[in-house]
Design a protein around this motif. Sequence first.
Motif, mmCIF file in Angstrom:
data_model
loop_
_atom_site.group_PDB
_atom_site.id
_atom_site.type_symbol
_atom_site.label_atom_id
_atom_site.label_comp_id
_atom_site.label_asym_id
_atom_site.label_seq_id
_atom_site.Cartn_x
_atom_site.Cartn_y
_atom_site.Cartn_z
ATOM 1 N N ARG A 21 0.833 -1.208 0.000
ATOM 2 C CA ARG A 21 0.000 0.000 0.000
ATOM 3 C C ARG A 21 0.867 1.256 0.000
ATOM 4 O O ARG A 21 0.608 2.205 -0.758
ATOM 5 C CB ARG A 21 -0.937 -0.007 1.203
ATOM 6 C CG ARG A 21 -1.907 1.167 1.217
ATOM 7 C CD ARG A 21 -2.994 1.000 2.268
ATOM 8 N NE ARG A 21 -2.424 0.809 3.600
ATOM 9 C CZ ARG A 21 -2.453 -0.329 4.271
ATOM 10 N NH1 ARG A 21 -2.985 -1.413 3.717
ATOM 11 N NH2 ARG A 21 -1.934 -0.422 5.486
ATOM 12 N N SER A 22 1.908 1.267 0.820
ATOM 13 C CA SER A 22 2.795 2.443 0.883
ATOM 14 C C SER A 22 3.453 2.707 -0.468
ATOM 15 O O SER A 22 3.550 3.858 -0.908
ATOM 16 C CB SER A 22 3.870 2.229 1.948
ATOM 17 O OG SER A 22 3.306 2.145 3.236
ATOM 18 N N LEU A 23 3.902 1.635 -1.130
ATOM 19 C CA LEU A 23 4.552 1.811 -2.424
ATOM 20 C C LEU A 23 3.552 2.242 -3.494
ATOM 21 O O LEU A 23 3.817 3.158 -4.280
ATOM 22 C CB LEU A 23 5.244 0.507 -2.838
ATOM 23 C CG LEU A 23 6.428 0.070 -1.981
ATOM 24 C CD1 LEU A 23 6.948 -1.294 -2.433
ATOM 25 C CD2 LEU A 23 7.558 1.098 -2.010
ATOM 26 N N ALA A 24 2.385 1.602 -3.506
ATOM 27 C CA ALA A 24 1.385 1.922 -4.537
ATOM 28 C C ALA A 24 0.871 3.351 -4.389
ATOM 29 O O ALA A 24 0.690 4.062 -5.392
ATOM 30 C CB ALA A 24 0.228 0.927 -4.462
ATOM 31 N N GLU A 25 0.653 3.783 -3.139
ATOM 32 C CA GLU A 25 0.101 5.123 -2.914
ATOM 33 C C GLU A 25 1.079 6.239 -3.277
ATOM 34 O O GLU A 25 0.667 7.384 -3.446
ATOM 35 C CB GLU A 25 -0.342 5.268 -1.456
ATOM 36 C CG GLU A 25 -1.597 4.457 -1.130
ATOM 37 C CD GLU A 25 -1.997 4.555 0.326
ATOM 38 O OE1 GLU A 25 -1.200 5.140 1.123
ATOM 39 O OE2 GLU A 25 -3.080 4.053 0.690
ATOM 40 N N SER A 26 2.361 5.897 -3.411
ATOM 41 C CA SER A 26 3.338 6.923 -3.806
ATOM 42 C C SER A 26 3.158 7.332 -5.260
ATOM 43 O O SER A 26 3.648 8.392 -5.672
ATOM 44 C CB SER A 26 4.763 6.390 -3.609
ATOM 45 O OG SER A 26 5.076 5.435 -4.616
ATOM 46 N N GLY A 27 2.472 6.515 -6.044
ATOM 47 C CA GLY A 27 2.271 6.827 -7.455
ATOM 48 C C GLY A 27 3.452 6.508 -8.355
ATOM 49 O O GLY A 27 3.417 6.786 -9.551
ATOM 50 N N ARG A 28 4.487 5.876 -7.775
ATOM 51 C CA ARG A 28 5.698 5.575 -8.558
ATOM 52 C C ARG A 28 5.845 4.095 -8.891
ATOM 53 O O ARG A 28 6.711 3.724 -9.674
ATOM 54 C CB ARG A 28 6.939 6.039 -7.780
ATOM 55 C CG ARG A 28 6.894 7.518 -7.429
ATOM 56 C CD ARG A 28 8.036 7.934 -6.511
ATOM 57 N NE ARG A 28 9.320 7.882 -7.167
ATOM 58 C CZ ARG A 28 10.470 8.240 -6.588
ATOM 59 N NH1 ARG A 28 10.469 8.646 -5.328
ATOM 60 N NH2 ARG A 28 11.605 8.174 -7.248
ATOM 61 N N PHE A 29 4.994 3.266 -8.261
ATOM 62 C CA PHE A 29 5.173 1.828 -8.400
ATOM 63 C C PHE A 29 3.878 1.127 -8.788
ATOM 64 O O PHE A 29 2.778 1.581 -8.452
ATOM 65 C CB PHE A 29 5.671 1.232 -7.075
ATOM 66 C CG PHE A 29 6.894 1.903 -6.526
ATOM 67 C CD1 PHE A 29 8.145 1.608 -7.029
ATOM 68 C CD2 PHE A 29 6.786 2.849 -5.510
ATOM 69 C CE1 PHE A 29 9.276 2.242 -6.527
ATOM 70 C CE2 PHE A 29 7.917 3.479 -5.005
ATOM 71 C CZ PHE A 29 9.166 3.175 -5.516
ATOM 72 N N SER A 30 4.038 0.002 -9.443
ATOM 73 C CA SER A 30 2.933 -0.908 -9.730
ATOM 74 C C SER A 30 3.244 -2.242 -9.074
ATOM 75 O O SER A 30 4.284 -2.851 -9.368
ATOM 76 C CB SER A 30 2.770 -1.095 -11.247
ATOM 77 O OG SER A 30 1.831 -2.125 -11.524
ATOM 78 N N ILE A 31 2.399 -2.691 -8.150
ATOM 79 C CA ILE A 31 2.611 -3.971 -7.475
ATOM 80 C C ILE A 31 2.081 -5.074 -8.393
ATOM 81 O O ILE A 31 0.872 -5.223 -8.563
ATOM 82 C CB ILE A 31 1.900 -4.020 -6.112
ATOM 83 C CG1 ILE A 31 2.260 -2.779 -5.272
ATOM 84 C CG2 ILE A 31 2.269 -5.305 -5.383
ATOM 85 C CD1 ILE A 31 3.732 -2.605 -5.012
ATOM 86 N N VAL A 32 2.972 -5.844 -8.979
ATOM 87 C CA VAL A 32 2.559 -6.868 -9.954
ATOM 88 C C VAL A 32 2.391 -8.242 -9.319
ATOM 89 O O VAL A 32 1.964 -9.182 -9.986
ATOM 90 C CB VAL A 32 3.549 -6.948 -11.136
ATOM 91 C CG1 VAL A 32 3.579 -5.632 -11.886
ATOM 92 C CG2 VAL A 32 4.947 -7.331 -10.655
ATOM 93 N N GLY A 33 2.707 -8.361 -8.031
ATOM 94 C CA GLY A 33 2.517 -9.642 -7.369
ATOM 95 C C GLY A 33 2.926 -9.609 -5.914
ATOM 96 O O GLY A 33 3.832 -8.862 -5.530
ATOM 97 N N GLU A 34 2.239 -10.425 -5.103
ATOM 98 C CA GLU A 34 2.580 -10.612 -3.700
ATOM 99 C C GLU A 34 2.740 -12.098 -3.439
ATOM 100 O O GLU A 34 2.011 -12.920 -3.993
ATOM 101 C CB GLU A 34 1.476 -10.066 -2.785
ATOM 102 C CG GLU A 34 1.259 -8.569 -2.902
ATOM 103 C CD GLU A 34 0.163 -8.092 -1.964
ATOM 104 O OE1 GLU A 34 0.072 -8.624 -0.830
ATOM 105 O OE2 GLU A 34 -0.617 -7.208 -2.360
ATOM 106 N N ALA A 35 3.711 -12.450 -2.595
ATOM 107 C CA ALA A 35 3.977 -13.856 -2.288
ATOM 108 C C ALA A 35 4.156 -14.019 -0.789
ATOM 109 O O ALA A 35 4.560 -13.087 -0.089
ATOM 110 C CB ALA A 35 5.223 -14.336 -3.023
ATOM 111 N N ALA A 36 3.867 -15.234 -0.308
ATOM 112 C CA ALA A 36 4.006 -15.535 1.119
ATOM 113 C C ALA A 36 5.102 -16.550 1.389
ATOM 114 O O ALA A 36 5.308 -16.950 2.530
ATOM 115 C CB ALA A 36 2.674 -16.052 1.674
ATOM 116 N N SER A 37 5.812 -16.968 0.342
ATOM 117 C CA SER A 37 6.880 -17.963 0.517
ATOM 118 C C SER A 37 7.904 -17.813 -0.600
ATOM 119 O O SER A 37 7.642 -17.158 -1.621
ATOM 120 C CB SER A 37 6.307 -19.385 0.482
ATOM 121 O OG SER A 37 5.862 -19.707 -0.827
#
Length: 216
Positions: A21-37
């Motif tokens: 959320r912090s990275l996405a809200e900066s407007g500079r990044f696109s979160i293309v995936g999240e992983a738990a392992s």
Amino acid sequence: MDLIRIVVADDHPLYREGVTRSLAESGRFSIVGEAASGPEAEALIARERPDVALLDISMPGGGIETLRRVMAAGQPPKIAMLTVSEEDSDVMQALKAGALGYILKGVGARELVGIVADLAEGRTYVAPSLAMKVLAAMNAPRAPKAATPLDDLTKREEDILRRVAEGKSNKEVARELDLQEKTVKHYMTAILQKLHARNRTEAALIAREGWPERKS
């Protein structure tokens, strides 16, 4: 301006969501995936080809082992470890394996945005509290190559394995070392990988052979 494409891997959902959320809200990044392992992160990175990947060291599958596999696969993204570990051995292993950054989890959101943007440009980052120790370690005389896989264990991993070799359960180890049982399990995953052991019994046998002073 093209957004910087990011993969975030951490097994704690609330923390992972806060980072993304912090990275996405900066407007500079696109979160293309999240992983738990580690395996999830490795698959995501191979599929999405992000610009930057942030890996937790202690997630299942081991962050540093995941880093090594991603680097070996070719065309890796810029990778940084995002962790609570301040152990010298973890820092050096990560940097030697190819990480550009070593970020401690206490970092603020605004600072994290700047660090990740710098990483995307190919600049390195080591948490200031660790930088002097890293420089000292790099300038120290080169130690002889480890004689056995046991020598590759961190201090925390050694503490855990010694207790496992004494026949203690994960719960007992966690109680003695003031850790969560889940954390001990994560460390054991990394220990098995480093020792190329199939299970904790085999790891215990390796430990007893390698540390004869602990034999009963």
